[in-house]
Motif scaffolding. Sequence first.
Motif, PDB file in Angstrom:
ATOM      1  N   GLY A   1       0.783  -1.220   0.000  1.00 34.19           N
ATOM      2  CA  GLY A   1       0.000   0.000   0.000  1.00 34.19           C
ATOM      3  C   GLY A   1       0.813   1.267   0.000  1.00 34.19           C
ATOM      4  N   GLU A   2       2.126   1.185   0.167  1.00 34.66           N
ATOM      5  CA  GLU A   2       2.945   2.386   0.126  1.00 34.66           C
ATOM      6  C   GLU A   2       3.163   2.810  -1.322  1.00 34.66           C
ATOM      7  OE1 GLU A   2       6.238   3.026   3.035  1.00 34.66           O
ATOM      8  OE2 GLU A   2       6.008   0.879   3.346  1.00 34.66           O
ATOM      9  N   PRO A   3       3.105   4.115  -1.592  1.00 38.54           N
ATOM     10  CA  PRO A   3       3.322   4.589  -2.965  1.00 38.54           C
ATOM     11  C   PRO A   3       4.793   4.459  -3.357  1.00 38.54           C
ATOM     12  CG  PRO A   3       3.079   6.434  -1.461  1.00 38.54           C
ATOM     13  CD  PRO A   3       2.775   5.196  -0.665  1.00 38.54           C
ATOM     14  N   PRO A   4       5.103   4.553  -4.657  1.00 38.13           N
ATOM     15  CA  PRO A   4       6.507   4.518  -5.095  1.00 38.13           C
ATOM     16  C   PRO A   4       7.299   5.659  -4.478  1.00 38.13           C
ATOM     17  CG  PRO A   4       5.012   4.263  -6.952  1.00 38.13           C
ATOM     18  CD  PRO A   4       4.169   4.655  -5.781  1.00 38.13           C
ATOM     19  N   GLY A   5       8.596   5.454  -4.352  1.00 38.52           N
ATOM     20  CA  GLY A   5       9.458   6.474  -3.783  1.00 38.52           C
ATOM     21  C   GLY A   5      10.721   6.642  -4.591  1.00 38.52           C
ATOM     22  N   ASP A   6      11.515   7.629  -4.214  1.00 42.24           N
ATOM     23  CA  ASP A   6      12.796   7.909  -4.873  1.00 42.24           C
ATOM     24  C   ASP A   6      13.927   7.379  -4.010  1.00 42.24           C
ATOM     25  OD1 ASP A   6      11.535   9.306  -6.966  1.00 42.24           O
ATOM     26  OD2 ASP A   6      11.447  11.131  -5.748  1.00 42.24           O
ATOM     27  N   LEU A   7      14.855   6.663  -4.631  1.00 43.38           N
ATOM     28  CA  LEU A   7      15.963   6.071  -3.908  1.00 43.38           C
ATOM     29  C   LEU A   7      16.991   7.128  -3.512  1.00 43.38           C
ATOM     30  CD1 LEU A   7      17.431   3.502  -2.883  1.00 43.38           C
ATOM     31  CD2 LEU A   7      18.618   3.479  -5.091  1.00 43.38           C
ATOM     32  N   ILE A   8      17.363   7.131  -2.230  1.00 40.01           N
ATOM     33  CA  ILE A   8      18.493   7.919  -1.733  1.00 40.01           C
ATOM     34  C   ILE A   8      19.576   6.919  -1.354  1.00 40.01           C
ATOM     35  CG2 ILE A   8      19.288   9.560   0.011  1.00 40.01           C
ATOM     36  CD1 ILE A   8      16.414  10.506   0.314  1.00 40.01           C
ATOM     37  N   PRO A   9      20.591   6.732  -2.183  1.00 38.54           N
ATOM     38  CA  PRO A   9      21.584   5.680  -1.927  1.00 38.54           C
ATOM     39  C   PRO A   9      22.494   6.020  -0.749  1.00 38.54           C
ATOM     40  CG  PRO A   9      22.220   6.969  -3.843  1.00 38.54           C
ATOM     41  CD  PRO A   9      20.870   7.469  -3.426  1.00 38.54           C
ATOM     42  N   ASP A  10      23.082   4.969  -0.163  1.00 37.09           N
ATOM     43  CA  ASP A  10      24.080   5.159   0.886  1.00 37.09           C
ATOM     44  C   ASP A  10      25.373   5.648   0.244  1.00 37.09           C
ATOM     45  OD1 ASP A  10      22.507   4.332   3.038  1.00 37.09           O
ATOM     46  OD2 ASP A  10      23.019   2.221   2.734  1.00 37.09           O
ATOM     47  N   GLY A  11      25.512   6.952   0.086  1.00 37.82           N
ATOM     48  CA  GLY A  11      26.723   7.503  -0.503  1.00 37.82           C
ATOM     49  C   GLY A  11      27.872   7.512   0.494  1.00 37.82           C
ATOM     50  N   GLU A  12      29.077   7.730   0.003  1.00 37.58           N
ATOM     51  CA  GLU A  12      30.234   7.801   0.878  1.00 37.58           C
ATOM     52  C   GLU A  12      30.235   9.119   1.645  1.00 37.58           C
ATOM     53  OE1 GLU A  12      33.858   7.144  -1.131  1.00 37.58           O
ATOM     54  OE2 GLU A  12      33.347   5.120  -1.806  1.00 37.58           O
ATOM     55  N   ALA A  13      30.753   9.059   2.863  1.00 38.08           N
ATOM     56  CA  ALA A  13      30.864  10.270   3.669  1.00 38.08           C
ATOM     57  C   ALA A  13      31.862  11.228   3.031  1.00 38.08           C
ATOM     58  CB  ALA A  13      31.293   9.919   5.083  1.00 38.08           C
ATOM     59  N   LEU A  14      31.578  12.530   3.094  1.00 42.32           N
ATOM     60  CA  LEU A  14      32.464  13.518   2.477  1.00 42.32           C
ATOM     61  C   LEU A  14      33.798  13.597   3.210  1.00 42.32           C
ATOM     62  CD1 LEU A  14      29.894  16.388   1.777  1.00 42.32           C
ATOM     63  CD2 LEU A  14      30.786  14.677   0.182  1.00 42.32           C
ATOM     64  N   ASN A  15      33.764  13.600   4.537  1.00 38.57           N
ATOM     65  CA  ASN A  15      34.993  13.723   5.322  1.00 38.57           C
ATOM     66  C   ASN A  15      34.963  12.730   6.484  1.00 38.57           C
ATOM     67  OD1 ASN A  15      36.280  16.103   4.011  1.00 38.57           O
ATOM     68  ND2 ASN A  15      34.403  17.111   4.692  1.00 38.57           N
ATOM     69  N   PRO A  16      35.220  11.453   6.218  1.00 40.50           N
ATOM     70  CA  PRO A  16      35.217  10.470   7.308  1.00 40.50           C
ATOM     71  C   PRO A  16      36.477  10.586   8.160  1.00 40.50           C
ATOM     72  CG  PRO A  16      35.842   9.420   5.258  1.00 40.50           C
ATOM     73  CD  PRO A  16      35.533  10.854   4.925  1.00 40.50           C
ATOM     74  N   ASP A  17      36.631  11.767   8.797  1.00 39.17           N
ATOM     75  CA  ASP A  17      37.848  12.074   9.538  1.00 39.17           C
ATOM     76  C   ASP A  17      37.749  11.502  10.948  1.00 39.17           C
ATOM     77  OD1 ASP A  17      40.260  13.138  10.284  1.00 39.17           O
ATOM     78  OD2 ASP A  17      39.445  15.127  10.722  1.00 39.17           O
ATOM     79  N   CYS A  18      37.592  10.195  11.050  1.00 41.77           N
ATOM     80  CA  CYS A  18      37.444   9.535  12.337  1.00 41.77           C
ATOM     81  C   CYS A  18      38.300   8.275  12.378  1.00 41.77           C
ATOM     82  CB  CYS A  18      35.988   9.160  12.608  1.00 41.77           C
ATOM     83  SG  CYS A  18      34.845  10.565  12.736  1.00 41.77           S
ATOM     84  N   GLU A  19      38.806   7.979  13.550  1.00 38.11           N
ATOM     85  CA  GLU A  19      39.604   6.772  13.755  1.00 38.11           C
ATOM     86  C   GLU A  19      38.784   5.768  14.550  1.00 38.11           C
ATOM     87  OE1 GLU A  19      43.428   5.348  16.431  1.00 38.11           O
ATOM     88  OE2 GLU A  19      43.220   7.464  15.872  1.00 38.11           O
ATOM     89  N   VAL A  20      38.729   4.539  14.076  1.00 36.04           N
ATOM     90  CA  VAL A  20      37.961   3.490  14.737  1.00 36.04           C
ATOM     91  C   VAL A  20      38.934   2.468  15.319  1.00 36.04           C
ATOM     92  CG1 VAL A  20      36.221   1.698  14.458  1.00 36.04           C
ATOM     93  CG2 VAL A  20      36.047   3.818  13.134  1.00 36.04           C
ATOM     94  N   SER A  21      38.732   2.105  16.578  1.00 38.68           N
ATOM     95  CA  SER A  21      39.552   1.084  17.219  1.00 38.68           C
ATOM     96  C   SER A  21      38.654   0.203  18.075  1.00 38.68           C
ATOM     97  CB  SER A  21      40.653   1.730  18.069  1.00 38.68           C
ATOM     98  OG  SER A  21      40.090   2.575  19.047  1.00 38.68           O
ATOM     99  N   PRO A  22      39.110  -1.026  18.371  1.00 38.82           N
ATOM    100  CA  PRO A  22      38.275  -1.902  19.195  1.00 38.82           C
ATOM    101  C   PRO A  22      38.211  -1.434  20.633  1.00 38.82           C
ATOM    102  CG  PRO A  22      40.366  -2.955  18.695  1.00 38.82           C
ATOM    103  CD  PRO A  22      40.318  -1.704  17.878  1.00 38.82           C
ATOM    104  N   GLY A  23      37.025  -1.537  21.240  1.00 39.27           N
ATOM    105  CA  GLY A  23      36.898  -1.266  22.661  1.00 39.27           C
ATOM    106  C   GLY A  23      37.415  -2.448  23.463  1.00 39.27           C
ATOM    107  N   ASP A  24      37.935  -2.168  24.637  1.00 41.84           N
ATOM    108  CA  ASP A  24      38.524  -3.212  25.470  1.00 41.84           C
ATOM    109  C   ASP A  24      37.526  -3.647  26.543  1.00 41.84           C
ATOM    110  OD1 ASP A  24      40.074  -4.955  26.893  1.00 41.84           O
ATOM    111  OD2 ASP A  24      41.394  -3.417  27.751  1.00 41.84           O
ATOM    112  N   HIS A  25      36.983  -4.834  26.390  1.00 38.60           N
ATOM    113  CA  HIS A  25      36.107  -5.388  27.423  1.00 38.60           C
ATOM    114  C   HIS A  25      36.639  -6.741  27.907  1.00 38.60           C
ATOM    115  CE1 HIS A  25      34.427  -6.798  23.498  1.00 38.60           C
ATOM    116  NE2 HIS A  25      34.427  -7.963  24.139  1.00 38.60           N
TER     117      HIS A  25
END
Length: 510
Positions: A68-92
Motif C-alpha cells: 500500500g505504500e506509494p513509489p518512492g525515490d531512492l536515496i543511496p548510501d553515498g560515501e561520507a564527504l569527510n570520514p575524519d574519524c579513527e575506529v579502534s576496538p573497545g577493550d572489554h
Amino acid sequence: MRAPTLLCAPTLLFALPLVIGCNERVAGDEQVDTSQTETSTSETSTSESGDPDPGDTEEETGDGDGDGEPPGDLIPDGEALNPDCEVSPGDHSGVCEGPQCPILEDIELRCPHLDFVNRIELGLTPSRLYVDYRQSWDEGSDSFILANGEVDFVAPLPGPGFSGQRNDGTLYRAGEGETYHRQVEGGWLQIPLLGNPVEFDPDDAEAVWPRPSLDDELHLMFAEALSSQRGGTKFHWLAPHDGGWVVEEVTVGDVARWPLVVDFDPLGRRHVWMEIYDEPEDLSFRVFGEPETQLPAFSGDAYAGRNQVPTPPRPALGAEGPPLAMLRAHQQNLVLLTGHDPGDLIETPIAGARHLEDRCDSDYSSFQAPCEPCEYDDAGVEFSNYELVRGSHGELWGVWLWISVDASMSSQQVDNTCVGSVDSIEATGELRIVELGADASVGRQLAIPLDGLVAFEIGSSSNRTFSATAYDDVIAVALEVAVDTDYAYPFNDDTNLMTRVMVIDTTLIE
C-alpha cells in the motif's frame, strides 16, 4: 557498503568477529511500534545481509513495497564527504571473552573534527547498526553503519530521525514536509504522503513520522508547524482506512502541550505521553479515545527531559512486561513507572540506582570571607544518562551510566560573590545493563568499565550524549566517553570526541 555475510545461526545474528571485537550475533533498531495483542510477523524474503529484501527491482525503480505504500525515490548510501574519524576496538577483556560473551560489537570512535555531539541516534536491524550523530542542530550529521566488526561511513542519513520499524527489522525515518523514508538495500526510499486529509497551510508542513503497528500496518504522525498563525506545532495521527486516512488529533487542547512519545504499546494501543510547557514539571498520559491521566510531578532533582519511555517491541512476540512503562529520576533515585492501564500506574524506586547528589556550586552569594572550599566524593547514575528499552517479548531493560566522581574546589570572594575554581576532579565509571521487573525488581545485570571517562564540572549537570535501543534480545548503546568542552575534565588541546558504541546480546547475560 559491502553486505555482511551471516556466519551464525538463523535469526538476528551479526557475524563472527572480523576487525573489531564482536562475537556471534547482533540485531535491532530504535524507534518501533505496535498494534494488536495477537501479532503476526510478516513473511518477508531476506537478503544475504540478513535484512529484509526490498524486492528485486525496488532499489532501481523506486517502486512501492506492495503493501500500500506509494513509489518512492531512492536515496543511496553515498560515501561520507569527510570520514575524519579513527575506529579502534573497545577493550572489554576484563568483562568477558569468547563465544559466550554478550558483547557482540565494541568500538571506540575518535573524530578530530568534533569536540562533542548534541545527539546520537541508533537504528538496529538483524544484521547491522545505523549510527547518526551531529554536533549542532544547524549542521549536517555524520553517519556510519557498524556490522561484523567493520565501520562504513556513509552520507548523512535522510530526514530528522528514526521513527519506526517493522517486525522484520526494516527501519523508517521521518521526512521533512510531506515525505518519509524506508530502509532498502543500499539506501533509503523517500516516499510521499499521498491523500493527506489534514487541512493546513502548505508552508506549515513540518514532518511525517512513520509508526508501524504491531502487525506492520503503517500509521503516520503528521507534524504541522503553526508559524503562520500563533507558533507551536500541532500533531495529527493518520490511521489507514479504506485506502485512505482517518485523522485523530494528538495534542488535545493547548498546542503548547508537547507530545513526548506518541506510539503503540505492547498491547497495540495508541498512546501519548504529554509534557506541558506552561508547567514544566507536569506530565500527562492517555490512551487514544480515553481521558488524560495526570502523573505525579517531578521533584526538584529531575526534569521533564529525563522521561524515558521504551519503544514498542520488535519483533512483537508477546507482552510479558508491563504495557506502560517510564524510567525517570525522582528524589535522588531512578524510579520505574509501570502499569497496565492509565489508572493503575505505580512508581517504584530501583534498588542500586541512586542518582548523583547535587554538586558544589561554582558561584554562590556570600557576604563573608573567606569563602568555603568544597570537597565532593560521590557515586551514582549520572544526571541525564539513562534509557529504558524493551525486548521482543515486552521485557524491560534499564541502561545507564554509573559514575564515581572525586573532586575538590576552592573559591575566592569577588565583590559579594564566591567564585569557585576546580583544583582536581577525577572520574571512573561503567555502563550498566539491568533487567527490570514490573515492580522495579532487579534481575540479570552486566557492567562494562569505561576507560578515559571525563567528568563534568562540579556545579553543573552532565552534558554527555547517551543513547540506547533494542531489537529482539539485542541492545545497542552509544555514549560520549570523552569530549572537549570547558565543562569537562580533564580537558586540553589533545582531547577530542571519543564515542563508545556497543551491541549486547541479553540472552548471554548471566
